[in-house]
Design a protein around this motif. Sequence first.
Motif, short mmCIF file in Angstrom:
data_model
loop_
_atom_site.label_atom_id
_atom_site.label_comp_id
_atom_site.label_asym_id
_atom_site.label_seq_id
_atom_site.Cartn_x
_atom_site.Cartn_y
_atom_site.Cartn_z
N HIS A 133 -1.78 5.08 3.30
CA HIS A 133 -1.70 4.86 4.75
C HIS A 133 -2.02 6.14 5.50
O HIS A 133 -2.79 6.15 6.48
N CYS A 134 -1.42 7.23 5.06
CA CYS A 134 -1.66 8.54 5.69
C CYS A 134 -3.13 8.92 5.61
O CYS A 134 -3.73 9.36 6.60
N LEU A 135 -3.73 8.72 4.43
CA LEU A 135 -5.14 9.08 4.25
C LEU A 135 -6.04 8.25 5.17
O LEU A 135 -6.96 8.79 5.81
N ALA A 136 -5.76 6.96 5.27
CA ALA A 136 -6.57 6.09 6.12
C ALA A 136 -6.48 6.52 7.59
O ALA A 136 -7.49 6.54 8.31
N ILE A 169 -0.95 13.22 -1.95
CA ILE A 169 -1.50 12.36 -2.99
C ILE A 169 -1.92 13.26 -4.15
O ILE A 169 -2.75 14.16 -3.98
N HIS A 170 -1.33 13.04 -5.29
CA HIS A 170 -1.61 13.89 -6.46
C HIS A 170 -1.61 13.03 -7.71
O HIS A 170 -1.29 11.84 -7.68
N THR A 198 0.85 -1.20 0.00
CA THR A 198 0.00 0.00 0.00
C THR A 198 0.88 1.25 0.00
O THR A 198 1.79 1.37 0.83
N PRO A 199 0.67 2.17 -0.90
CA PRO A 199 1.48 3.39 -0.93
C PRO A 199 1.39 4.18 0.37
O PRO A 199 0.38 4.12 1.09
#
Length: 607
Positions: A286-289, A605-606, A281-282
Amino acid sequence: MWSREMSLLLMNQVRRWQRTMILSLLCVSVIAPIVFVSTRLKTFSPVGKKEFMDDLSTTKLLTENIRLNAIEQEAGEGIKEPKLVVYKDKDFGSAVSLGNSDENNKSDQFDSAGNTFNILGSNGKNGERKEEKKQLEWKAVSHEKRQTNLKAAQHDEKPHPPVLRVTDVKVRLIRDQVIRAKAYLSFSPSGSNSHLVRELRTRIKELERAVGDATKDSDLSKRALQKMKGMEVTLYKASRVFPDCHAMATKLRAMAHNAEEYVHVQENQASYLIQLAARTTPKGLHCLAMQLTTEYFSLQPEERQFPNQKKLHSPNLHHYAVFSDNIMASAAVVNSTVSSAAEPEKIVFHVVTDSLNFPAISMWFLFNPPGKATIEVQSLDDFKWFSTNYDSILKKHNTEDPRFASALNHLRFFLPDVFPALNKVVLFDHDVVVQGDLSRLWNVDMKGKVNGAVETCKATEASFRRMDMFLNFSDPLVANRFDVNACTWAFGMNLFDLQRWRRRNLTSVYHKYLHLGYKRPLWKAGSLPLGWVTFYNQTVALGRRWHLLGLGYNSGIPRREIEQAAVIHYDGVMKPWLDIGISKYKGYWGKHIKYDHPFLQRCNIHE
């Protein structure tokens, strides 16, 4: 005395008169023609000028006739006729003509050789007339050809560039030379430092340095070509020292075998790394979750509820399901389906995920509701009957393969239990994008079947799958119950008739084959072969434009096919949210992601 002097004076005077008269006559004979010609030129009329020019052109034509006669005489001696020249557009202004200055110079040179009058005398007047006629005909034909070329040039204003063929003949020859040189080196005794051994080593280093990473002949420098010639000389010397062809053939076979083994190892390593990248998983996800999970638990219980929950069990609406643990993938499926729908208010989305990602996915859709559509997010923990059943299955199989170990993959075989109040449901994989209105899909004639899917049995397509690719037909159980030539189909977008599924109890069929697979290898790991055996003779083919496969592994899909498909599927390991995804396909997926969302920007994330 006096008389003699008088006679001498008289004679001298007579001589003086004679000289005067002679000089006068000479002056008149010189000056009179000059005066006469100048007077004539002043009174020249236009007609006279034209006649004068005709006289000059006739003289010039006569000279050209003489030259043409000379060419004919030479042709009789075996000299081939010169080829006609087609001039380009830019050369028309200076095209060859009879009055050409170069031709005049050649005529003067020919006359100075002293052959003109001899040739003229041998041909006579008849020859002059024939040659004059030929000359005029040649002039007319030349003029016509020039006009034709001019029209063609004007018509083709943009000439086609010449096609250049890219070759790698010399590159491959150089690499073969290096291999042969290394083979000869292996024949030399260990520790040998003879002149030939040193020369071979030097040549190998020079040639490898000169060719570098070149893949075609145009990449090679002049230095590389020179080194290639030098290597050929050295190889000839080595062939004289080591003339045993059998030993050379044996050595080359051994080198080829070693090279094949090395390539095989590298391919396995590359495949492992790709699979590892696909399963990882990028960091941004992980940060977004984590951020969404934190926000979810900061809400009050009543704030965690979605609106329009009364529509969740209405069989008259269009129900879509996606089982996923990926926030962005789920968002792309939902957003693309709703944005492409003609009547989004009829859409009900059922998102099922694991307990770990349930808070994050719920928070995302609370922040970003799908417009007029209704959405529901459920956790695997909500299906207690499945958790108990699946845990026992996983323990018996004892595998860590995510294709088999993923509970969400196997949940698709329990759809009648997951949605007990529904009659039909469309199941999506989380790596699809919907590009068209799917309302007509609900009116497809299922012909008494349970599963509607796109077939993958066309051998000319990259998505082609045969039954024996995943099922073990060497086992009598498989060989007796299934046809190896039966048409296969794909998961990704499937229309299921849940009423017929319940009546035929297909979930128990799945259980039976799953337990048989514990005892002996009946299929490769994954849920696809289990789907083939569970829905064997229970699948109806959908039109190919409903579901396009291959965007996760096939980089050669035509753009027209992609844009005409109702659903595109990134099956394979090159998912659009991964760095290893095929870049030219990422745009179809990325336009359904809100990259300007604050949470995505915080997690870098872009697109």
